[in-house]
Scaffold this motif. Structure first.
Motif, PDB file in Angstrom:
ATOM      1  N   GLY A   7       0.794  -1.221   0.000  1.00 44.99           N
ATOM      2  CA  GLY A   7       0.000   0.000   0.000  1.00 44.99           C
ATOM      3  C   GLY A   7       0.823   1.266   0.000  1.00 44.99           C
ATOM      4  N   ARG A   8       2.138   1.142   0.105  1.00 47.29           N
ATOM      5  CA  ARG A   8       3.024   2.306   0.101  1.00 47.29           C
ATOM      6  C   ARG A   8       3.668   2.472  -1.276  1.00 47.29           C
ATOM      7  N   THR A   9       3.892   3.720  -1.641  1.00 46.89           N
ATOM      8  CA  THR A   9       4.596   4.035  -2.890  1.00 46.89           C
ATOM      9  C   THR A   9       5.942   4.656  -2.554  1.00 46.89           C
ATOM     10  N   ALA A  10       6.998   4.162  -3.173  1.00 45.97           N
ATOM     11  CA  ALA A  10       8.361   4.628  -2.904  1.00 45.97           C
ATOM     12  C   ALA A  10       9.007   5.145  -4.186  1.00 45.97           C
ATOM     13  N   ARG A  33       5.088  -0.310  -3.877  1.00 45.19           N
ATOM     14  CA  ARG A  33       5.162   0.082  -5.290  1.00 45.19           C
ATOM     15  C   ARG A  33       6.369   1.000  -5.406  1.00 45.19           C
ATOM     16  N   VAL A  34       7.303   0.703  -6.309  1.00 49.80           N
ATOM     17  CA  VAL A  34       8.598   1.382  -6.301  1.00 49.80           C
ATOM     18  C   VAL A  34       8.899   2.033  -7.645  1.00 49.80           C
ATOM     19  N   GLY A  35       9.232   3.312  -7.595  1.00 52.12           N
ATOM     20  CA  GLY A  35       9.710   4.026  -8.765  1.00 52.12           C
ATOM     21  C   GLY A  35      11.209   3.878  -8.897  1.00 52.12           C
ATOM     22  N   GLU A  82       2.231  11.270  -5.820  1.00 48.97           N
ATOM     23  CA  GLU A  82       2.354  11.137  -4.368  1.00 48.97           C
ATOM     24  C   GLU A  82       3.330  10.012  -4.046  1.00 48.97           C
ATOM     25  N   VAL A  83       4.135  10.242  -3.045  1.00 52.93           N
ATOM     26  CA  VAL A  83       5.120   9.251  -2.603  1.00 52.93           C
ATOM     27  C   VAL A  83       5.051   9.149  -1.082  1.00 52.93           C
ATOM     28  N   ASP A  84       5.058   7.921  -0.586  1.00 55.42           N
ATOM     29  CA  ASP A  84       5.069   7.694   0.861  1.00 55.42           C
ATOM     30  C   ASP A  84       6.482   7.524   1.404  1.00 55.42           C
ATOM     31  N   ILE A  85       7.365   7.011   0.551  1.00 60.02           N
ATOM     32  CA  ILE A  85       8.747   6.736   0.938  1.00 60.02           C
ATOM     33  C   ILE A  85       9.658   7.351  -0.116  1.00 60.02           C
ATOM     34  N   LEU A  86      10.452   8.317   0.291  1.00 64.49           N
ATOM     35  CA  LEU A  86      11.398   8.973  -0.617  1.00 64.49           C
ATOM     36  C   LEU A  86      12.813   8.636  -0.165  1.00 64.49           C
ATOM     37  N   VAL A  87      13.541   7.944  -1.023  1.00 61.08           N
ATOM     38  CA  VAL A  87      14.927   7.579  -0.719  1.00 61.08           C
ATOM     39  C   VAL A  87      15.834   8.368  -1.655  1.00 61.08           C
ATOM     40  N   ASN A  88      16.496   9.367  -1.110  1.00 61.86           N
ATOM     41  CA  ASN A  88      17.394  10.222  -1.882  1.00 61.86           C
ATOM     42  C   ASN A  88      18.772   9.569  -1.959  1.00 61.86           C
ATOM     43  N   THR A 121      12.392  16.651  -1.596  1.00 63.19           N
ATOM     44  CA  THR A 121      11.790  16.695  -0.264  1.00 63.19           C
ATOM     45  C   THR A 121      10.739  17.796  -0.196  1.00 63.19           C
ATOM     46  N   ARG A 122      11.062  18.967  -0.719  1.00 63.70           N
ATOM     47  CA  ARG A 122      10.074  20.050  -0.765  1.00 63.70           C
ATOM     48  C   ARG A 122       8.836  19.625  -1.546  1.00 63.70           C
ATOM     49  N   MET A 123       9.034  18.824  -2.560  1.00 62.37           N
ATOM     50  CA  MET A 123       7.947  18.404  -3.436  1.00 62.37           C
ATOM     51  C   MET A 123       7.013  17.407  -2.752  1.00 62.37           C
ATOM     52  N   TYR A 124       7.592  16.420  -2.068  1.00 62.08           N
ATOM     53  CA  TYR A 124       6.797  15.305  -1.557  1.00 62.08           C
ATOM     54  C   TYR A 124       6.469  15.383  -0.058  1.00 62.08           C
ATOM     55  N   LEU A 125       7.252  16.098   0.718  1.00 63.99           N
ATOM     56  CA  LEU A 125       7.042  16.122   2.167  1.00 63.99           C
ATOM     57  C   LEU A 125       5.678  16.695   2.569  1.00 63.99           C
ATOM     58  N   PRO A 126       5.196  17.783   1.966  1.00 58.88           N
ATOM     59  CA  PRO A 126       3.895  18.312   2.393  1.00 58.88           C
ATOM     60  C   PRO A 126       2.765  17.290   2.293  1.00 58.88           C
ATOM     61  N   GLY A 127       2.741  16.511   1.215  1.00 60.46           N
ATOM     62  CA  GLY A 127       1.717  15.490   1.067  1.00 60.46           C
ATOM     63  C   GLY A 127       1.821  14.417   2.131  1.00 60.46           C
ATOM     64  N   MET A 128       3.041  14.011   2.450  1.00 63.06           N
ATOM     65  CA  MET A 128       3.241  13.030   3.520  1.00 63.06           C
ATOM     66  C   MET A 128       2.684  13.562   4.839  1.00 63.06           C
ATOM     67  N   MET A 129       2.984  14.814   5.137  1.00 59.62           N
ATOM     68  CA  MET A 129       2.526  15.413   6.387  1.00 59.62           C
ATOM     69  C   MET A 129       1.002  15.495   6.431  1.00 59.62           C
TER      70      MET A 129
END
Length: 264
Positions: A7-10, A33-35, A82-88, A121-129
């Motif tokens: 259920g998580r998107t990375a 689900r992984v990009g 939307e991303v739940d897990i962002l690995v930089n 991080t600026r792009m995806y963090l607000p949605g996570m929050m």
């Protein structure tokens, strides 16, 4: 411990090879689900195909974009809104004498190794929050703490990631989102093999070259070998899980004891 990411998107940046590819595969095996990302569409498709061979049931998305640019980041968001897990994980490295590093190279290392991660991080963090769950990770390095004399521009960029990670963790405080950096030690990848042979005799067989490199250039490693990418990926998957909900704002080490410290 069951690490279930269904259920998580990375999104794993720079994940067509090496540590990034290992992280993407391990996240997919845990159910996410992984990009998979890279600049070259052909290489991205090859990486997706290879991951599917190793994990036939994996849910994978090709994200062909140069994430070192604003345009590339926008492209990634089109593919994964939307991303739940962002690995930089995206990063560059190479050896160069300190006094020969040009202004252009300093900027290039900062823009790719640091600013690209900040932008995403600026792009995806607000949605996570807003959703009350998220995991942001920055793949740092022992070089962030033990600056290598032969590549201080790389070390600088990894030190910056520790600060970035701690700062964004404060921004996400109390939201259910965790932000951490992962301090990876010397790791066995194709790129690192090339780097090792910049510093030791190219005629040496790989096993001997690796031992020579660790003995002469990384003698403080307690592991006394290069770390395998899968060992880095195991920690990343844990930090991506519900079980790591109380770990945030940290610089978590998977460095083979390389950093001579009893604190993280």
């Amino acid at each position: 411990m069951e690490l279930n990411l269904e259920g998580r998107t990375a999104l794993v940046t720079g994940s067509t090879q090496g540590i990034g590819a290992a992280i993407a595969l391990r996240l997919a095996r845990a159910g996410a689900r992984v990009g998979i990302n890279g600049r070259d569409p052909g290489r991205v498709e090859e990486a997706v195909a290879q991951a599917r061979k190793e994990a036939p049931r994996a849910d994978l998305v090709a994200v062909a974009a140069d994430l070192g640019t604003e345009e590339g980041a926008a492209r990634a968001q089109e593919v994964l809104p939307e991303v739940d897990i962002l690995v930089n994980n995206l990063g560059i490295f190479g050896a160069k004498p300190a006094l020969e590093i040009s202004d252009e190279e300093w900027r290039r290392y900062f823009e790719i190794n640091v600013l690209a991660a900040v932008r995403l991080t600026r792009m995806y963090l607000p949605g996570m929050m807003d959703r009350g769950f998220g995991r942001v990770q920055y793949i740092a390095s022992d070089s962030a703490v033990v600056i290598p004399a032969e590549m201080i521009h790389y070390g600088m960029s990894k030190t910056a990631l520790l600060a970035v990670s701690r700062g964004f963790a404060k921004e996400a405080a109390g939201t259910g989102v965790t932000v951490n950096s992962v301090i990876a030690g010397p790791t066995h990848t194709g790129g690192v093999e090339d780097f090792v042979y910049q510093l030791v005799d190219r005629d040496l067989p790989w096993d001997e070259a690796q031992r020579t490199f660790m003995r002469e250039h990384r003698p403080q490693s307690l592991l006394q070998r290069l770390i395998e990418p899968e060992e880095i990926a195991n920690l990343v998957v844990y930090l991506s899980s519900e079980q790591a909900s109380a770990t945030t704002g940290g610089a978590v080490r998977v460095d083979g004891g390389y950093v001579d410290s009893i604190l993280p």
